[in-house]
Design a protein around this motif. Structure first.
Motif, PDB file in Angstrom:
ATOM      1  N   ALA A 168      -5.974 -22.712   2.877  1.00 58.97           N
ATOM      2  CA  ALA A 168      -5.244 -21.519   2.449  1.00 58.97           C
ATOM      3  C   ALA A 168      -6.007 -20.260   2.857  1.00 58.97           C
ATOM      4  CB  ALA A 168      -5.041 -21.546   0.943  1.00 58.97           C
ATOM      5  N   ARG A 169      -7.313 -20.276   2.696  1.00 60.85           N
ATOM      6  CA  ARG A 169      -8.123 -19.106   3.015  1.00 60.85           C
ATOM      7  C   ARG A 169      -8.098 -18.832   4.521  1.00 60.85           C
ATOM      8  NH1 ARG A 169     -12.617 -18.315  -0.307  1.00 60.85           N
ATOM      9  NH2 ARG A 169     -13.068 -20.538  -0.172  1.00 60.85           N
ATOM     10  N   ASN A 170      -8.180 -19.892   5.317  1.00 62.05           N
ATOM     11  CA  ASN A 170      -8.178 -19.697   6.773  1.00 62.05           C
ATOM     12  C   ASN A 170      -6.869 -19.107   7.275  1.00 62.05           C
ATOM     13  OD1 ASN A 170     -10.782 -20.485   7.245  1.00 62.05           O
ATOM     14  ND2 ASN A 170     -10.252 -22.662   7.294  1.00 62.05           N
ATOM     15  N   ARG A 171      -5.776 -19.486   6.616  1.00 61.19           N
ATOM     16  CA  ARG A 171      -4.489 -18.880   7.001  1.00 61.19           C
ATOM     17  C   ARG A 171      -4.549 -17.376   6.755  1.00 61.19           C
ATOM     18  NH1 ARG A 171      -1.644 -23.883   5.002  1.00 61.19           N
ATOM     19  NH2 ARG A 171      -1.675 -23.070   2.903  1.00 61.19           N
ATOM     20  N   VAL A 172      -5.112 -16.984   5.605  1.00 60.31           N
ATOM     21  CA  VAL A 172      -5.223 -15.562   5.272  1.00 60.31           C
ATOM     22  C   VAL A 172      -6.117 -14.838   6.289  1.00 60.31           C
ATOM     23  CG1 VAL A 172      -6.067 -13.914   3.561  1.00 60.31           C
ATOM     24  CG2 VAL A 172      -4.791 -15.921   2.816  1.00 60.31           C
ATOM     25  N   LEU A 173      -7.215 -15.467   6.693  1.00 56.60           N
ATOM     26  CA  LEU A 173      -8.156 -14.809   7.612  1.00 56.60           C
ATOM     27  C   LEU A 173      -7.482 -14.480   8.945  1.00 56.60           C
ATOM     28  CD1 LEU A 173     -11.543 -16.713   7.040  1.00 56.60           C
ATOM     29  CD2 LEU A 173     -10.558 -14.783   5.820  1.00 56.60           C
ATOM     30  N   THR A 174      -6.695 -15.414   9.481  1.00 54.61           N
ATOM     31  CA  THR A 174      -6.008 -15.133  10.748  1.00 54.61           C
ATOM     32  C   THR A 174      -4.995 -13.998  10.566  1.00 54.61           C
ATOM     33  OG1 THR A 174      -6.281 -17.448  11.337  1.00 54.61           O
ATOM     34  CG2 THR A 174      -4.756 -16.171  12.682  1.00 54.61           C
ATOM     35  N   SER A 175      -4.260 -14.028   9.444  1.00 54.19           N
ATOM     36  CA  SER A 175      -3.309 -12.940   9.171  1.00 54.19           C
ATOM     37  C   SER A 175      -4.001 -11.594   9.134  1.00 54.19           C
ATOM     38  CB  SER A 175      -2.665 -13.106   7.800  1.00 54.19           C
ATOM     39  OG  SER A 175      -1.754 -14.104   7.826  1.00 54.19           O
ATOM     40  N   VAL A 209     -13.315 -22.590  -5.820  1.00 54.57           N
ATOM     41  CA  VAL A 209     -12.436 -23.580  -6.461  1.00 54.57           C
ATOM     42  C   VAL A 209     -12.379 -23.345  -7.973  1.00 54.57           C
ATOM     43  CG1 VAL A 209     -12.161 -26.042  -6.988  1.00 54.57           C
ATOM     44  CG2 VAL A 209     -12.765 -25.323  -4.663  1.00 54.57           C
ATOM     45  N   ASP A 210     -13.541 -23.047  -8.562  1.00 56.54           N
ATOM     46  CA  ASP A 210     -13.583 -22.829 -10.011  1.00 56.54           C
ATOM     47  C   ASP A 210     -12.748 -21.631 -10.458  1.00 56.54           C
ATOM     48  OD1 ASP A 210     -15.072 -25.003 -10.472  1.00 56.54           O
ATOM     49  OD2 ASP A 210     -16.999 -23.952 -10.681  1.00 56.54           O
ATOM     50  N   ARG A 262      -7.976 -11.182 -10.394  1.00 58.50           N
ATOM     51  CA  ARG A 262      -7.673 -12.574 -10.028  1.00 58.50           C
ATOM     52  C   ARG A 262      -6.515 -12.681  -9.033  1.00 58.50           C
ATOM     53  NH1 ARG A 262      -7.078 -14.272 -16.211  1.00 58.50           N
ATOM     54  NH2 ARG A 262      -6.035 -12.257 -16.068  1.00 58.50           N
ATOM     55  N   SER A 263      -6.005 -11.535  -8.546  1.00 58.54           N
ATOM     56  CA  SER A 263      -4.800 -11.635  -7.719  1.00 58.54           C
ATOM     57  C   SER A 263      -5.053 -12.340  -6.378  1.00 58.54           C
ATOM     58  CB  SER A 263      -4.128 -10.273  -7.527  1.00 58.54           C
ATOM     59  OG  SER A 263      -4.972  -9.410  -6.828  1.00 58.54           O
ATOM     60  N   GLU A 264      -6.267 -12.235  -5.810  1.00 53.25           N
ATOM     61  CA  GLU A 264      -6.555 -12.966  -4.562  1.00 53.25           C
ATOM     62  C   GLU A 264      -6.596 -14.481  -4.823  1.00 53.25           C
ATOM     63  OE1 GLU A 264      -8.384 -10.174  -5.218  1.00 53.25           O
ATOM     64  OE2 GLU A 264      -7.513  -8.901  -3.633  1.00 53.25           O
ATOM     65  N   ALA A 265      -7.202 -14.858  -5.950  1.00 59.42           N
ATOM     66  CA  ALA A 265      -7.227 -16.285  -6.305  1.00 59.42           C
ATOM     67  C   ALA A 265      -5.797 -16.791  -6.473  1.00 59.42           C
ATOM     68  CB  ALA A 265      -8.034 -16.501  -7.584  1.00 59.42           C
ATOM     69  N   MET A 266      -4.971 -15.945  -7.080  1.00 56.11           N
ATOM     70  CA  MET A 266      -3.572 -16.319  -7.304  1.00 56.11           C
ATOM     71  C   MET A 266      -2.839 -16.478  -5.970  1.00 56.11           C
ATOM     72  SD  MET A 266      -1.265 -16.939  -9.614  1.00 56.11           S
ATOM     73  CE  MET A 266       0.464 -17.326  -9.298  1.00 56.11           C
ATOM     74  N   ASP A 267      -3.091 -15.563  -5.034  1.00 50.63           N
ATOM     75  CA  ASP A 267      -2.485 -15.667  -3.692  1.00 50.63           C
ATOM     76  C   ASP A 267      -2.791 -17.022  -3.057  1.00 50.63           C
ATOM     77  OD1 ASP A 267      -1.116 -13.371  -3.103  1.00 50.63           O
ATOM     78  OD2 ASP A 267      -2.896 -12.286  -2.407  1.00 50.63           O
ATOM     79  N   LEU A 268      -4.055 -17.421  -3.163  1.00 55.69           N
ATOM     80  CA  LEU A 268      -4.472 -18.671  -2.526  1.00 55.69           C
ATOM     81  C   LEU A 268      -3.872 -19.872  -3.260  1.00 55.69           C
ATOM     82  CD1 LEU A 268      -8.161 -17.643  -1.796  1.00 55.69           C
ATOM     83  CD2 LEU A 268      -6.315 -17.896  -0.129  1.00 55.69           C
ATOM     84  N   MET A 269      -3.807 -19.757  -4.592  1.00 54.47           N
ATOM     85  CA  MET A 269      -3.243 -20.855  -5.382  1.00 54.47           C
ATOM     86  C   MET A 269      -1.765 -21.061  -5.027  1.00 54.47           C
ATOM     87  SD  MET A 269      -1.609 -22.167  -8.100  1.00 54.47           S
ATOM     88  CE  MET A 269      -1.074 -20.915  -9.231  1.00 54.47           C
ATOM     89  N   ILE A 270      -1.038 -19.963  -4.887  1.00 54.24           N
ATOM     90  CA  ILE A 270       0.403 -20.068  -4.615  1.00 54.24           C
ATOM     91  C   ILE A 270       0.626 -20.638  -3.209  1.00 54.24           C
ATOM     92  CG2 ILE A 270       1.097 -17.839  -3.575  1.00 54.24           C
ATOM     93  CD1 ILE A 270       2.691 -19.293  -6.661  1.00 54.24           C
TER      94      ILE A 270
END
Lengths: 405, 410
Positions: A335-342, A382-383, A252-260
């Protein structure tokens, strides 16, 4: 792009990711040891030792170590954390062998007594440097209150007292115990020939002897604590709130990254709009630290002392709203799009790639390409985040503040 | 495939600098305007930076939140800053979102809403951040040093002061924003894109941008200050600055090589003398400061009170000793480092985009990698040492922040 993982006969893992179009090559040795692995009376030894690896080997003086790096035009440094120590350099491809030879040589330090004494002063200066940063002072106290006597509560730098009392022989015995192939890895990223890297790894590290090294994983329960500190030389009110989060190895750490990111990304997040955008604080952010079999999330902010109560109420109600009402799919997309560019820019730079897969290795995770990491973020729904919010009590457990006396 | 560079002009005179790298996974751009903190009136320090921030409180059809959503929906990693002489806007995106990111930036620049309430929020935030500097001693020392070392108006603090931030009105912000024009603006794009489509696209948007040039402001000569700020801290913050030549000067790389011998790697003079041999400080460095018409060298160390006097003495001695020249070994290291930096910068589309607009602003030319390599190869040790000998640093601005004042030994 090609990826290679080898294990030398002595147990040293060697990981390579070769990309012919890159302009540089980066090399790093990563050791699975940090402040959490230290005996309490030796607190700070991992970090002090990291400095000492630059002070001389059986072949080179400290000055020669530094000279060699600079002769290669290298970008280089080292770092120590709660659970790892790393040494790295980035050079043009023609200097790959020289850099690998140098880094491998550094892994066998002499730990000379005079250098140890001089460097002790540098460490004490580094401790003093952070003493003048209230946010750092507070962070340390908050971590201590949150972890109690769990080893994760130990400071990376150690204390003035533990550093002053430390001897060269104690450091040597810690070094002998932790710096062995079974507890280390060698990573190479960028423009290189994989066959050459394997040959060089055998040439420079093949004769290192090893023994098994274990990390202890103490049981942990987050401490519910409120810490209020004051100092006469502090002007603003600084606050940190900590709560448990998934470990590095947790799926769940990727979900957590996006949540934070949704909660505390600078510039566009719940905390940004509630606090920074309104001009109520100097800054406010949320962070997630995925660690070895343990994880923690934190909210940090600073503000005018008179605004503190109001600001904390708003921050806590943002967390509560997140827990109760969840997130929207637009927030997740942002949040996900920010990660994709990074990730795209990470894939262009050898040093950033090195850190990314070397850390996976440190935490016992399999190698992942940029595409693999991308896929892991793509699949978070989202779930998943709503499930995570149910499973983890993100309500702050330890709240610590430091303000003017 | 290799990297290709180009330089073109839009119909309204905006310079476009491009660097196409077919292997890049991203595209990046930067927009620079010759308008910075030095243009702020004395009573309104901080105006340029506040104006730039206010653009993000809403533009075109968007309020601030909708704008942030537009930016994030395409994963546009946006950055903007106000410097002494220029303001800049930059960003990185996936190649497929480049044009959209440029469009958003153009809307921010040309159609900001400039809401009154947004100004109040930014004023509060800026004042809070200035007050927070009291808890960041090194940052505070650099803020004060910049105001004393540079001659007015280059000395204007971009962050403003508590007093001047309070004086800024919406009218001031509107006038400042009206100075954002195509005159002198420079755009750079680096990474993966189709050049013809890009130029068409830029012409459709940025090519329509009009306006008058901002009058140039002249700076005087630097004056010398020695000052101590009393603060109850563990460490003394020591900042030293002295006058040098600007980046535009033909001898710039000779001066820069001198600074590289002083600081950079762990075998450089300051690191060796202050940290490695004497264990006086954890952080010690020197760096080159440059504006269009003036340059300077900044030296820094942070050290506990008891060791501060010795640290300052060693720092000053090393800064002066550079007049005797650098060694063959130092020369070789600096050359290798310069070349490596030029090559490796090419790995980051963002670093290239930001580098190109600045380079063009200063030099009115962007070097190709071959030109940069040839420039480094043409440097000789004798010429560098002849330069260092005739450019002895004599007068130092010295700022200290900590428990007790220090002696500046001449």
């Amino acid at each position: 792009m090609s990826h290679h993982t080898w294990t030398l006969d002595n147990g040293l893992n060697v990981i390579g990711e070769s990309q012919a179009h890159m302009k540089s090559v980066s090399v790093g040795f990563f050791v699975k040891t940090g402040s959490r692995d230290e005996a309490m009376e030796l607190n700070g030894v991992s970090h002090f030792l990291e400095h000492m690896l630059f002070k001389g080997t059986h072949k080179r003086s400290g000055a020669e170590v530094d000279e060699t790096f600079d002769n290669l035009g290298a970008e280089y440094n080292a770092f120590t954390g709660y659970e790892y120590t790393g040494y790295y350099g980035r050079v043009l491809p023609e200097h790959l062998e020289a850099l690998m030879e140098l880094l491998a040589d550094m892994m066998k330090p002499v730990l000379n007594q005079d250098d140890f004494d001089t460097e002790k002063n540098v460490i004490l200066e580094e401790i003093a440097l952070y003493e003048d940063r209230p946010q750092a002072v507070l962070q340390r106290q908050a971590v201590l209150a949150y972890y109690g006597d769990h080893p994760m509560g130990q400071e990376i730098l150690g204390s003035k007292e533990s550093i002053q009392a430390m001897t060269r022989d104690q450091m040597d015995s810690y070094y002998q115990d932790r710096y062995v192939p079974h507890n280390m890895s060698l990573s190479v990223a960028g423009n290189f020939d994989p066959d050459q890297v394997l040959a060089l790894a055998n040439k420079y590290c093949g004769d290192w002897s090893s023994h098994p090294v274990e990390r202890t994983y103490d049981a942990f329960e987050a401490k519910v604590n409120e810490v209020k500190l004051t100092r006469s030389n502090v002007s603003r009110l600084h606050a940190v709130a900590l709560s448990p989060a998934p470990a590095y190895q947790d799926p769940r750490s990727e979900a957590m990254d996006l949540m934070i990111d949704i909660l505390g990304h600078p510039g566009n997040s719940r905390l940004h709009w509630a606090l920074v955008d309104k001009g109520l604080v100097d800054y406010a952010s949320a962070s997630y630290h995925a660690q070895d079999q343990i994880g923690v999330m934190g909210i940090s902010l600073s503000c005018a002392p008179e605004n503190f109560d109001g600001v904390m109420k708003i921050a806590q109600s943002e967390v509560q709203t997140l827990i109760e009402k969840g997130i929207s799919s637009n927030e997740l997309d942002s949040a996900r799009n920010r990660v994709l560019t990074s990730l795209a820019t990470e894939g262009e730079q050898s040093l950033r790639r090195l850190f990314s897969f070397a850390f996976d290795e440190l935490y016992g995770e399999p190698y992942r390409s940029v595409a693999d990491v991308l896929a892991a973020y793509e699949k978070v729904a989202v779930d998943d985040i709503h499930q995570l919010l149910k499973e983890y009590p993100f309500t702050p457990q330890t709240v610590a503040s430091l303000g003017p006396a | 495939m290799g990297v290709t560079q180009f330089k073109e002009t839009l119909d309204n005179g905006i310079m476009v600098l491009g660097e196409h790298s077919p292997d890049a996974f991203s595209s990046a751009f930067a927009v620079l305007m010759p308008l910075g903190a030095k243009h702020d009136p004395k009573s309104h320090f901080g105006l340029s930076a506040v104006t730039q921030e206010l653009l993000y409180k809403g533009a075109g059809p968007w309020d601030s939140q909708a704008l942030a959503t537009e930016i994030d929906q395409i994963g546009f990693q946006e950055g903007h800053r106000t410097d002494r002489e220029v303001i800049s806007f930059s960003g990185t995106t996936l190649p497929k979102h480049l044009f959209r990111a440029l469009d958003i930036t153009y809307t921010i620049l040309t159609e900001p809403s400039l809401p009154e309430i947004g100004l109040e929020e930014i004023r509060q935030l800026s004042m809070h951040q200035l007050m927070a500097m009291e808890d960041a001693p090194a940052q505070k020392m650099f803020y004060e040093l910049g105001q004393r070392f540079f001659p007015a108006p280059l000395s204007n603090p971009a962050e403003g002061t508590l007093e001047t931030l309070q004086a800024i009105t919406l009218n001031d912000v509107q006038s400042c924003w009206k100075q954002y024009t195509s005159q002198g603006a420079i755009i750079s794009v680096s990474g993966n894109f189709n050049k013809d489509q890009l130029m068409d696209h830029l012409q459709q948007r940025f090519g329509k941008w009009q306006g008058e040039a901002v009058p140039e402001v002249e700076a005087g000569s630097p004056t010398i200050h020695v000052e101590h700020f009393e603060k109850d801290t563990e460490q003394m913050q020591i900042g030293i600055a002295y006058d040098s030549i600007p980046l535009t000067h033909p001898d710039y790389y000779k001066a820069r090589m001198g600074v590289m011998a002083l600081s950079g790697g762990m075998s450089s003079r300051l690191f060796v003398e202050v940290r490695q041999k004497r264990g006086l400080a954890y952080s010690v460095f020197a760096t080159y400061l440059s504006t269009k018409n003036m340059g300077g060298v900044l030296g820094y160390a942070g050290t506990t009170t008891e060791r501060a006097q010795e640290t300052l003495d060693v720092l000053l001695e090393e800064l002066r000793r550079i007049e005797h020249g650098i060694t063959q070994d130092e020369f070789d290291k600096a050359k290798t480092k310069l070349k490596t930096n030029f090559i490796v910068q090419g790995e980051s589309t963002r670093a290239r985009a930001e580098g190109m607009v600045r380079e063009y602003f200063y030099r009115e030319k962007v070097w190709t990698l071959d030109e940069a390599m040839a420039m480094v190869d043409a440097l000789t040790l004798d010429e560098i040492n002849a330069y260092l000998k005739k450019s002895v640093p004599e007068k130092f601005t010295v700022l200290t922040l900590g428990k007790t004042p220090l002696e500046v030994n001449a």
